[in-house]
Design a protein around this motif. Structure first.
Motif, PDB file in Angstrom:
ATOM      1  N   PRO A  70       0.831  -1.220   0.000  1.00 64.54           N
ATOM      2  CA  PRO A  70       0.000   0.000   0.000  1.00 64.54           C
ATOM      3  C   PRO A  70       0.861   1.264   0.000  1.00 64.54           C
ATOM      4  CG  PRO A  70      -0.835  -1.603   1.572  1.00 64.54           C
ATOM      5  CD  PRO A  70       0.479  -2.128   1.095  1.00 64.54           C
ATOM      6  N   SER A  71       0.464   2.239  -0.763  1.00 63.32           N
ATOM      7  CA  SER A  71       1.245   3.470  -0.900  1.00 63.32           C
ATOM      8  C   SER A  71       1.227   4.327   0.368  1.00 63.32           C
ATOM      9  CB  SER A  71       0.712   4.292  -2.085  1.00 63.32           C
ATOM     10  OG  SER A  71      -0.664   4.601  -1.890  1.00 63.32           O
ATOM     11  N   ASP A  72       0.198   4.165   1.202  1.00 64.14           N
ATOM     12  CA  ASP A  72       0.111   4.976   2.410  1.00 64.14           C
ATOM     13  C   ASP A  72       0.906   4.381   3.573  1.00 64.14           C
ATOM     14  OD1 ASP A  72      -1.470   2.768   2.710  1.00 64.14           O
ATOM     15  OD2 ASP A  72      -3.151   3.832   3.648  1.00 64.14           O
ATOM     16  N   LEU A  73       1.625   3.291   3.334  1.00 67.05           N
ATOM     17  CA  LEU A  73       2.406   2.664   4.400  1.00 67.05           C
ATOM     18  C   LEU A  73       3.829   3.204   4.359  1.00 67.05           C
ATOM     19  CD1 LEU A  73       2.176   0.453   6.613  1.00 67.05           C
ATOM     20  CD2 LEU A  73       3.067  -1.172   4.941  1.00 67.05           C
ATOM     21  N   ASP A  74       4.319   3.736   5.484  1.00 67.16           N
ATOM     22  CA  ASP A  74       5.653   4.333   5.562  1.00 67.16           C
ATOM     23  C   ASP A  74       6.671   3.217   5.825  1.00 67.16           C
ATOM     24  OD1 ASP A  74       7.899   5.850   5.875  1.00 67.16           O
ATOM     25  OD2 ASP A  74       7.035   7.218   7.383  1.00 67.16           O
TER      26      ASP A  74
END
Length: 253
Positions: free
Chosen positions: A25-29
């Motif tokens: 997921p792109s929102d995972l840092d």
């Protein structure tokens, strides 16, 4: 591609010998997670760090390097494994990613089968407990299917040999049983013939004895006075009536 077809639902496959593409997921840092596990092998909410560190220390005492990541939000179950694979390529060892609905892992020490079997019946509502459960199952004794297969093959071969030997013994016993009554029948017939021969010989002996007794009868046993002088002819020879004649002298006064 056929005319009119689109690429909307087409998923590209990796080239031969390559690996499947990872979806994160792109929102995972990922950088923040990587920094946490490089520090103490744990990236999780503060209230869970202490419990996870205990599991890390336990694994280290057994000679394994393991890192745990706890994600607070649920996501597609395939993402957990992709995240673990990405982090493991950076920090090494075994990486286990826990979430509210699933778990994923990547390890150079354990087979994929062992890792998948270790994910059964985990208490995901309590990540430190789930981490210890998964590690114990993953690191516990596992079945060596190669050895089991070899043992089963040996057992099958031994069973086949034993069955073969029993079949041969059964056939041999049946052959001996069928031969014994045949031989016994011939012996019984021989005994019967012998008994009949003995009876015939006994009958013949008795007949010979009877004939011998008649031939050796004593002439003195006959009384001369019993003979009638009139039965003799003038010349002194006894008169014998011929066949078909009547002795009239017996009727004269």
């Amino acid at each position: 591609m056929s005319p009119g077809a689109t690429t909307e639902n087409v998923v590209a496959l990796p080239a031969a010998g390559g690996t499947a593409p990872q979806i994160i997921p792109s929102d995972l840092d990922m950088n923040a997670i990587l920094a946490d596990i490089e520090d103490d092998h744990v990236s999780a909410p503060a209230d869970q760090v202490a419990g996870l560190r205990e599991v890390v220390a336990h694994a280290d005492s057994e000679g394994y390097d393991v890192s745990f990541v706890v994600l607070p939000d649920a996501m597609k179950f395939t993402y957990y494994r992709d995240i673990a694979t990405e982090l493991q390529s950076e920090v090494g060892g075994t990486v286990i990613v826990l979430g509210p609905n699933s778990v994923g892992s990547s390890s150079p020490y354990f087979s994929r089968v062992q890792q998948e079997e270790a994910t059964d019946n985990l208490t995901l509502t309590n990540p430190p407990v789930a981490a210890r459960q998964m590690w114990d199952q993953m690191n516990g004794p596992s079945l060596n299917w190669t050895a089991i297969s070899l043992v089963l093959i040996v057992i099958i071969i031994i069973g086949a040999v034993i069955a073969r030997l029993r079949t041969r013994r059964t056939r041999g016993a049946a052959a001996e049983g069928s031969a014994a009554p045949s031989g016994g029948g011939r012996s019984e017939e021989a005994r019967t013939d012998e008994a009949r021969t003995d009876e015939v010989r006994a009958d013949e002996d008795r007949a010979d004895e009877v004939r011998a007794d008649g031939a050796v009868a004593d002439p003195s046993d006959s009384d001369p006075s019993d003979s009638d002088p009139s039965d003799s002819d003038p010349d002194g020879e006894p008169s014998v009536a011929g066949p078909g004649t009547t002795d009239l002298s017996r009727d004269l006064p």
